[in-house]
Design a protein around this motif. Structure first.
Motif, PDB file in Angstrom:
ATOM      1  N   ARG A 205       0.834  -1.195   0.000  1.00 48.59           N
ATOM      2  CA  ARG A 205       0.000   0.000   0.000  1.00 48.59           C
ATOM      3  C   ARG A 205       0.871   1.248   0.000  1.00 48.59           C
ATOM      4  O   ARG A 205       1.708   1.446   0.879  1.00 48.59           O
ATOM      5  CB  ARG A 205      -0.914   0.000   1.224  1.00 48.59           C
ATOM      6  CG  ARG A 205      -2.003  -1.061   1.172  1.00 48.59           C
ATOM      7  CD  ARG A 205      -2.974  -0.827   0.034  1.00 48.59           C
ATOM      8  NE  ARG A 205      -3.738   0.370   0.202  1.00 48.59           N
ATOM      9  CZ  ARG A 205      -5.036   0.415   0.492  1.00 48.59           C
ATOM     10  NH1 ARG A 205      -5.707  -0.722   0.637  1.00 48.59           N
ATOM     11  NH2 ARG A 205      -5.661   1.551   0.622  1.00 48.59           N
ATOM     12  N   ARG A 206       0.643   2.101  -0.989  1.00 49.95           N
ATOM     13  CA  ARG A 206       1.414   3.334  -1.082  1.00 49.95           C
ATOM     14  C   ARG A 206       0.828   4.438  -0.217  1.00 49.95           C
ATOM     15  O   ARG A 206       1.529   5.351   0.198  1.00 49.95           O
ATOM     16  CB  ARG A 206       1.469   3.796  -2.545  1.00 49.95           C
ATOM     17  CG  ARG A 206       2.133   2.786  -3.474  1.00 49.95           C
ATOM     18  CD  ARG A 206       1.980   3.179  -4.925  1.00 49.95           C
ATOM     19  NE  ARG A 206       2.566   2.184  -5.823  1.00 49.95           N
ATOM     20  CZ  ARG A 206       2.468   2.226  -7.145  1.00 49.95           C
ATOM     21  NH1 ARG A 206       1.787   3.201  -7.719  1.00 49.95           N
ATOM     22  NH2 ARG A 206       3.029   1.296  -7.880  1.00 49.95           N
ATOM     23  N   ASP A 207      -0.495   4.351   0.041  1.00 46.58           N
ATOM     24  CA  ASP A 207      -1.159   5.422   0.781  1.00 46.58           C
ATOM     25  C   ASP A 207      -0.941   5.313   2.285  1.00 46.58           C
ATOM     26  O   ASP A 207      -1.055   6.303   3.011  1.00 46.58           O
ATOM     27  CB  ASP A 207      -2.665   5.416   0.481  1.00 46.58           C
ATOM     28  CG  ASP A 207      -3.317   4.069   0.774  1.00 46.58           C
ATOM     29  OD1 ASP A 207      -2.600   3.063   0.781  1.00 46.58           O
ATOM     30  OD2 ASP A 207      -4.543   4.042   0.988  1.00 46.58           O
ATOM     31  N   MET A 208      -0.642   4.112   2.782  1.00 46.92           N
ATOM     32  CA  MET A 208      -0.451   3.921   4.215  1.00 46.92           C
ATOM     33  C   MET A 208       0.429   2.696   4.427  1.00 46.92           C
ATOM     34  O   MET A 208      -0.049   1.566   4.490  1.00 46.92           O
ATOM     35  CB  MET A 208      -1.793   3.757   4.922  1.00 46.92           C
ATOM     36  CG  MET A 208      -1.698   3.772   6.429  1.00 46.92           C
ATOM     37  SD  MET A 208      -3.347   3.731   7.192  1.00 46.92           S
ATOM     38  CE  MET A 208      -2.861   3.621   8.926  1.00 46.92           C
ATOM     39  N   LYS A 209       1.715   2.929   4.546  1.00 51.22           N
ATOM     40  CA  LYS A 209       2.674   1.826   4.613  1.00 51.22           C
ATOM     41  C   LYS A 209       2.419   0.908   5.790  1.00 51.22           C
ATOM     42  O   LYS A 209       2.733  -0.290   5.734  1.00 51.22           O
ATOM     43  CB  LYS A 209       4.089   2.385   4.672  1.00 51.22           C
ATOM     44  CG  LYS A 209       4.534   3.045   3.364  1.00 51.22           C
ATOM     45  CD  LYS A 209       5.983   3.486   3.431  1.00 51.22           C
ATOM     46  CE  LYS A 209       6.415   4.116   2.103  1.00 51.22           C
ATOM     47  NZ  LYS A 209       7.829   4.564   2.143  1.00 51.22           N
ATOM     48  N   ALA A 210       1.840   1.454   6.893  1.00 53.75           N
ATOM     49  CA  ALA A 210       1.607   0.627   8.073  1.00 53.75           C
ATOM     50  C   ALA A 210       0.612  -0.497   7.807  1.00 53.75           C
ATOM     51  O   ALA A 210       0.614  -1.509   8.503  1.00 53.75           O
ATOM     52  CB  ALA A 210       1.114   1.488   9.228  1.00 53.75           C
ATOM     53  N   ILE A 211      -0.248  -0.342   6.781  1.00 53.02           N
ATOM     54  CA  ILE A 211      -1.201  -1.394   6.446  1.00 53.02           C
ATOM     55  C   ILE A 211      -0.472  -2.620   5.910  1.00 53.02           C
ATOM     56  O   ILE A 211      -0.895  -3.758   6.123  1.00 53.02           O
ATOM     57  CB  ILE A 211      -2.228  -0.887   5.404  1.00 53.02           C
ATOM     58  CG1 ILE A 211      -3.112   0.191   6.044  1.00 53.02           C
ATOM     59  CG2 ILE A 211      -3.075  -2.033   4.868  1.00 53.02           C
ATOM     60  CD1 ILE A 211      -4.113   0.797   5.091  1.00 53.02           C
ATOM     61  N   ASP A 214      -1.237  -5.713   0.158  1.00 55.08           N
ATOM     62  CA  ASP A 214      -2.604  -5.661  -0.372  1.00 55.08           C
ATOM     63  C   ASP A 214      -2.772  -6.825  -1.345  1.00 55.08           C
ATOM     64  O   ASP A 214      -2.659  -6.670  -2.561  1.00 55.08           O
ATOM     65  CB  ASP A 214      -2.839  -4.327  -1.070  1.00 55.08           C
ATOM     66  CG  ASP A 214      -4.298  -4.107  -1.448  1.00 55.08           C
ATOM     67  OD1 ASP A 214      -5.061  -5.091  -1.437  1.00 55.08           O
ATOM     68  OD2 ASP A 214      -4.670  -2.963  -1.758  1.00 55.08           O
TER      69      ASP A 214
END
Length: 328
Positions: A205-211, A214
């Motif tokens: 995930r580029r928008d939220m690395k902590a996730i 994907d």
């Protein structure tokens, strides 16, 4: 039309159909196939139905394989589909030692102060620690991603970096829940080939690395898991930890590795998954992919590419890549 590559053992299972006919569960012996829905008393509609009664049916299949007088069909007149429609797909990631090391080195930050050799040594130490602590990495795939072993693979417009990942897949024979490593292989009906395609551009995930990862976006497009051609009974495979996994792209060998390089073998994976989830007949356990993916070679999948995947004793699948129409 089917192209038969001889599987190990006296017979295999597959799902077949006449060109415009209904699919049926088939007993495959050399260049011929027997429609099991016509010869078994309980008329199974599909291969999963056969697996649901695996222990009682396996001896019958051995007998049928030697019955020349039955109504056998020539396999080259039939279409071969994915051998089973599972309810659940469990996928093991980061399970080949060399593959993980290669991927980690390839994805190093430009600011990483380590040399390549230093990075490889550190990653290898992490892999060895994982194996010692008995912690496989397993995620879940969608049955809708499965396609046949000779079908075209559509590369979605949104997939910027489509890649191949040839894998050994175990097929579950009976419900398994909280089984030990020692008994886990008793729950495996047989083995087949899976190509677990991945869009490398959407793995993280580029928008939220902590996730983190994907897997929905990167692995589950329709047709992103070519499966088969056959399910070879476990009794016909002497050691699933000693098989050769080979993928050729346009006749060039890209992956060629032994399942011996797996950190976690079939028994450990099945046992680990069963501690949380209840495995069901026909479910798939994909065991990870060895070194030699496109991201390693700097050559990802394109329109017109032909992938040929083989695993010792399990036959060969051959799929052609077709770019999705931009307005589809």
């Amino acid at each position: 039309m089917a192209t038969l590559a001889q599987p190990a053992g006296p017979f295999a299972l597959g799902t077949l159909s006449a060109p415009d006919g209904k699919r049926f569960p088939g007993l495959v012996v050399q260049d011929r196939v027997l429609d099991l829905s016509q010869v078994l008393a309980w008329e199974p509609a599909d291969v999963r139905s056969v697996l649901e009664r695996w222990e009682e049916t396996l001896p019958v299949l051995h007998t049928l394989a030697g019955e020349a007088a039955l109504e056998w069909q020539r396999i080259d007149s039939l279409r071969v589909h994915a051998p089973v429609e599972p309810r659940q797909i469990f996928q093991s990631g980061a399970n080949y030692r060399q593959h993980v090391i290669d991927l980690e080195v390839a994805h190093r930050s430009p600011d990483d102060p380590r040399t390549v050799e230093e990075a490889r040594q550190e990653i290898a130490a992490v892999m060895d620690r994982r194996a010692a602590e008995d912690l496989p990495y397993v995620f879940i795939g969608l049955p809708s991603a499965i396609t046949g072993p000779y079908d075209d693979v559509v590369l979605p417009v949104c997939a910027e970096q489509p890649d191949w990942e040839l894998e050994l897949a175990a097929v579950i024979a009976k419900p398994a829940y909280r089984v030990s490593v020692g008994e886990a292989l008793e729950y495996v009906a047989g083995y087949t080939i899976a190509n677990d395609l991945t869009d490398r551009a959407t793995v993280f995930r580029r928008d939220m690395k902590a996730i983190g990862t994907d897997w929905l976006r990167s692995k589950n497009a329709p047709g992103f898991t070519p499966l088969g051609p056959w399910i070879v009974p476990a009794g016909s495979i002497a050691d699933p930890g000693e098989l050769r996994v080979t993928l050729k792209l346009n006749d060039r060998t890209m992956q060629d590795e032994s399942t011996k390089d797996m950190l976690f073998g079939i028994a450990r994976l099945v046992s680990y998954i069963s501690q949380t989830a209840r495995l069901l007949p026909g479910d798939l356990v994909l065991t990870g992919s060895p070194a030699g993916n496109g991201i390693h070679w700097g050559r990802l999948l394109r329109d017109g590419d032909v992938m040929e995947g083989s695993i010792t004793g399990l036959g060969v699948q051959r799929t052609r890549c077709v770019a999705e129409e931009a307005d589809a």
